[in-house]
Design a protein around this motif. Structure first.
Motif, mmCIF file in Angstrom:
data_model
loop_
_atom_site.group_PDB
_atom_site.id
_atom_site.type_symbol
_atom_site.label_atom_id
_atom_site.label_comp_id
_atom_site.label_asym_id
_atom_site.label_seq_id
_atom_site.Cartn_x
_atom_site.Cartn_y
_atom_site.Cartn_z
ATOM 1 N N ALA A 71 0.819 -1.215 0.000
ATOM 2 C CA ALA A 71 0.000 0.000 0.000
ATOM 3 C C ALA A 71 0.849 1.260 0.000
ATOM 4 N N HIS A 72 2.026 1.185 0.606
ATOM 5 C CA HIS A 72 2.917 2.347 0.650
ATOM 6 C C HIS A 72 3.896 2.385 -0.521
ATOM 7 N N GLY A 73 3.743 1.467 -1.447
ATOM 8 C CA GLY A 73 4.548 1.501 -2.658
ATOM 9 C C GLY A 73 6.011 1.182 -2.451
ATOM 10 N N LEU A 74 6.320 0.264 -1.541
ATOM 11 C CA LEU A 74 7.719 -0.107 -1.317
ATOM 12 C C LEU A 74 8.205 -1.029 -2.427
ATOM 13 N N THR A 75 9.450 -0.861 -2.821
ATOM 14 C CA THR A 75 10.046 -1.711 -3.842
ATOM 15 C C THR A 75 10.325 -3.096 -3.246
ATOM 16 N N PRO A 76 10.583 -4.100 -4.094
ATOM 17 C CA PRO A 76 10.906 -5.428 -3.568
ATOM 18 C C PRO A 76 12.067 -5.408 -2.576
ATOM 19 N N ARG A 77 13.130 -4.660 -2.875
ATOM 20 C CA ARG A 77 14.256 -4.591 -1.961
ATOM 21 C C ARG A 77 13.874 -3.899 -0.654
ATOM 22 N N GLU A 78 13.080 -2.847 -0.752
ATOM 23 C CA GLU A 78 12.625 -2.163 0.462
ATOM 24 C C GLU A 78 11.747 -3.075 1.307
ATOM 25 N N ARG A 79 10.977 -3.938 0.654
ATOM 26 C CA ARG A 79 10.156 -4.889 1.403
ATOM 27 C C ARG A 79 11.020 -5.928 2.110
ATOM 28 N N GLU A 80 12.112 -6.313 1.478
ATOM 29 C CA GLU A 80 13.047 -7.232 2.126
ATOM 30 C C GLU A 80 13.667 -6.598 3.363
ATOM 31 N N ARG A 128 11.947 -8.194 12.060
ATOM 32 C CA ARG A 128 12.490 -9.302 12.863
ATOM 33 C C ARG A 128 13.419 -8.802 13.962
ATOM 34 N N GLY A 129 13.666 -7.508 13.986
ATOM 35 C CA GLY A 129 14.541 -6.946 15.010
ATOM 36 C C GLY A 129 16.001 -6.895 14.611
ATOM 37 N N SER A 130 16.308 -7.145 13.341
ATOM 38 C CA SER A 130 17.695 -7.136 12.879
ATOM 39 C C SER A 130 18.238 -5.715 12.813
ATOM 40 N N ASP A 131 19.518 -5.542 13.193
ATOM 41 C CA ASP A 131 20.144 -4.225 13.058
ATOM 42 C C ASP A 131 20.740 -4.104 11.654
ATOM 43 N N SER A 132 21.258 -2.928 11.349
ATOM 44 C CA SER A 132 21.750 -2.673 9.996
ATOM 45 C C SER A 132 22.888 -3.605 9.604
ATOM 46 N N HIS A 133 23.757 -3.925 10.555
ATOM 47 C CA HIS A 133 24.879 -4.814 10.258
ATOM 48 C C HIS A 133 24.372 -6.205 9.864
ATOM 49 N N ALA A 134 23.420 -6.722 10.623
ATOM 50 C CA ALA A 134 22.874 -8.045 10.326
ATOM 51 C C ALA A 134 22.122 -8.048 8.999
ATOM 52 N N ILE A 135 21.367 -6.977 8.745
ATOM 53 C CA ILE A 135 20.616 -6.885 7.489
ATOM 54 C C ILE A 135 21.567 -6.860 6.306
ATOM 55 N N ALA A 136 22.651 -6.094 6.426
ATOM 56 C CA ALA A 136 23.638 -6.008 5.346
ATOM 57 C C ALA A 136 24.221 -7.375 5.040
ATOM 58 N N GLY A 137 24.495 -8.155 6.091
ATOM 59 C CA GLY A 137 25.053 -9.478 5.884
ATOM 60 C C GLY A 137 24.079 -10.424 5.206
ATOM 61 N N ARG A 138 22.828 -10.363 5.592
ATOM 62 C CA ARG A 138 21.836 -11.273 5.019
ATOM 63 C C ARG A 138 21.510 -10.927 3.566
ATOM 64 N N LEU A 139 21.497 -9.640 3.267
ATOM 65 C CA LEU A 139 21.110 -9.210 1.921
ATOM 66 C C LEU A 139 22.307 -8.977 1.008
ATOM 67 N N PHE A 140 23.512 -9.168 1.547
ATOM 68 C CA PHE A 140 24.743 -9.005 0.766
ATOM 69 C C PHE A 140 24.878 -7.597 0.177
ATOM 70 N N VAL A 141 24.621 -6.612 1.006
ATOM 71 C CA VAL A 141 24.791 -5.209 0.624
ATOM 72 C C VAL A 141 25.554 -4.513 1.746
ATOM 73 N N SER A 142 25.952 -3.272 1.500
ATOM 74 C CA SER A 142 26.669 -2.522 2.515
ATOM 75 C C SER A 142 25.699 -1.956 3.545
ATOM 76 N N GLU A 143 26.241 -1.630 4.726
ATOM 77 C CA GLU A 143 25.401 -1.002 5.748
ATOM 78 C C GLU A 143 24.888 0.347 5.261
ATOM 79 N N HIS A 144 25.710 1.038 4.487
ATOM 80 C CA HIS A 144 25.283 2.331 3.925
ATOM 81 C C HIS A 144 24.042 2.150 3.051
ATOM 82 N N THR A 145 24.051 1.076 2.258
ATOM 83 C CA THR A 145 22.888 0.803 1.401
ATOM 84 C C THR A 145 21.665 0.480 2.246
ATOM 85 N N VAL A 146 21.872 -0.266 3.324
ATOM 86 C CA VAL A 146 20.766 -0.581 4.223
ATOM 87 C C VAL A 146 20.180 0.695 4.804
#
Length: 335
Positions: A274-283, A290-308
Motif C-alpha cells: 500500500a505504501h509503494g515499497l520496492t521489492p528490496r525495500e520490502r526485504e 524481525r529486530g535485525s540491526d543494519s549490520h545483520a541486514i547487510a550481511g543477510r542481503l549481501f549489501v553494505s550497511e550504507h545501502t541498508v
C-alpha cells in the motif's frame, strides 16, 4: 478519505460523464486478487442472491478482473469481448440477463504494487458502451488504483483497537455458498465485518468471495489463493480463508471459511504494498520487523550497511514515519 468515500465520490463524478444503471465496485486483497469490501447498487438484486452472483462472477473468465490484468488491459466491455454474443458469458447467461443487462464495462484498479479493486458498470435496456467509453475508463484506471492504494495505506495506525477472536471463528457454507452453520466467535467476527446498516445475521461479502475463489480454483480457473485480508476500521485487519470440508477435496462438499486476526507478516505485506515499497525495500522491512540491526541486514542481503541505511530512510519517507519503532508500531497496529 476512506476507500468507501473515495469510491462513492468517483462513482458520482463518472456518472456525469459516462451514465450507467448499476455498479459493483469490489476492493481486493492486493496479493491474492480476491474480493473483500463491496460497494454496489444492483437494481432488483435480493440479498439472498448475492452468493450466486459472486460465485458466477468468479467462474466467468470473460472480462474477469485478473484476466484483464494479466492481459495488460485496464478496461473492457462485455459486448466487445463476446463479439456481440453476450451468452458467451456464464455470468450474463445465468444471472445478468435476468436483470436486463445489455452491456458491462469492467475496470481493473491495479498498479505494479498489486490489484486493489475491480469495477463493473452495468447498462440495461439495450444500451451499450462505445470503444471511446472503454478508452476513457482505461485512462482512469491507474488514477483509481493510486487513490485506493493510498486509502489502504491510511488504514494503518499505531493506536489500533484490539480485536478479540480468542475462539475459533468458522462459517460453514453449502456447495451453493448458502450458510449452514457458524461458531459463536464467527458470529462476533461477522458482526464486525458487516456494515452498520446490514443485518447482523448475514455473512459479509468477504466470506462469499474467498469461498467463490475456492470454487473457481477447483474449476480450473483460479483468481488467486482463496484468502483475503479485510480491514475492519480503526487499524484492525482480519484474514479469511476458504477450504473444502472433505478429505478428498470433492467439489460437492461444504465450504469452510475461517476468520482470524491477521498476523504481523500478513499485515506487513499489505502495509508495504500500500505504501509503494520496492521489492528490496520490502526485504529490508521484513528484516527490520524481525529486530535485525543494519549490520545483520547487510550481511543477510549481501549489501553494505550504507545501502541498508538508504533503504531504511526510503521506507520511513514513503510510510511517513520518523523512526523504526514508529514504523513497526504502525504495522503491528499497537502503540
Amino acid at each position: 478519505m476512506t476507500a468507501k468515500a473515495y469510491r462513492e465520490r468517483v462513482l458520482a463524478e463518472v456518472r456525469t460523464v459516462l451514465p450507467y444503471d448499476g455498479h459493483v465496485w469490489l476492493l481486493t486483497d492486493p496479493a491474492t486478487r480476491v474480493g473483500t469490501s463491496p460497494l454496489a447498487d444492483v437494481p432488483g438484486l435480493a440479498f439472498p442472491d448475492l452468493p450466486r452472483l459472486g460465485r458466477l462472477r468468479y467462474l466467468t473468465t470473460v472480462n474477469r478482473w485478473d484476466r484483464l490484468l494479466d492481459e495488460g488491459r485496464a478496461a473492457a466491455t462485455l459486448l466487445a469481448a463476446t463479439g456481440g454474443d453476450l451468452s458467451a458469458s456464464l455470468l450474463w447467461r445465468e444471472c445478468l440477463s435476468g436483470f436486463g443487462v445489455s452491456d458491462v464495462a469492467t475496470v481493473v484498479c491495479a498498479d505494479r504494487f498489486g490489484c486493489w479493486a475491480w469495477l463493473d458498470l452495468w447498462r440495461t435496456g439495450g444500451a451499450a458502451y462505445a470503444a471511446a467509453d472503454a478508452a476513457f475508463l482505461a485512462e482512469l484506471a491507474p488514477v483509481l488504483a493510486t487513490g485506493l492504494r493510498e486509502a489502504v495505506a491510511r488504514t494503518f495506525v499505531d493506536d489500533a483497537e484490539a480485536l478479540d477472536l480468542s475462539g475459533p471463528a468458522v462459517v460453514v457454507l453449502s456447495p451453493a455458498l448458502v450458510v449452514r452453520s457458524q461458531t459463536a466467535w464467527a458470529a462476533e467476527a461477522l458482526f464486525a465485518l458487516n456494515p452498520p446498516d446490514d443485518p447482523v445475521s448475514t455473512v459479509p461479502a468477504a466470506a462469499y468471495n474467498v469461498a467463490a475463489a475456492l470454487v473457481a480454483q477447483e474449476a480450473g480457473a483460479p483468481v488467486g489463493e482463496p484468502r483475503a485480508r479485510v480491514h475492519l476500521g480503526s487499524g484492525r485487519w482480519v484474514t479469511l480463508r476458504a477450504d473444502r470440508m472433505t478429505p478428498t477435496g470433492v467439489e460437492e462438499g461444504d465450504v469452510v471459511v475461517t476468520i482470524e486476526v491477521s498476523t504481523p507478516a500478513e499485515r506487513r505485506e499489505v502495509f508495504a504494498l500500500a505504501h509503494g515499497l520496492t521489492p528490496r525495500e520490502r526485504e529490508v522491512l521484513a528484516e527490520v520487523s524481525r529486530g535485525s540491526d543494519s549490520h545483520a541486514i547487510a550481511g543477510r542481503l549481501f549489501v553494505s550497511e550504507h545501502t541498508v541505511h538508504d533503504h531504511v530512510k526510503a521506507v520511513l519517507a514513503k510510510t511517513g514515519t520518523v523512526s523504526r519503532q514508529v514504523l513497526l508500531s504502525r504495522i503491528a497496529g499497537a502503540a
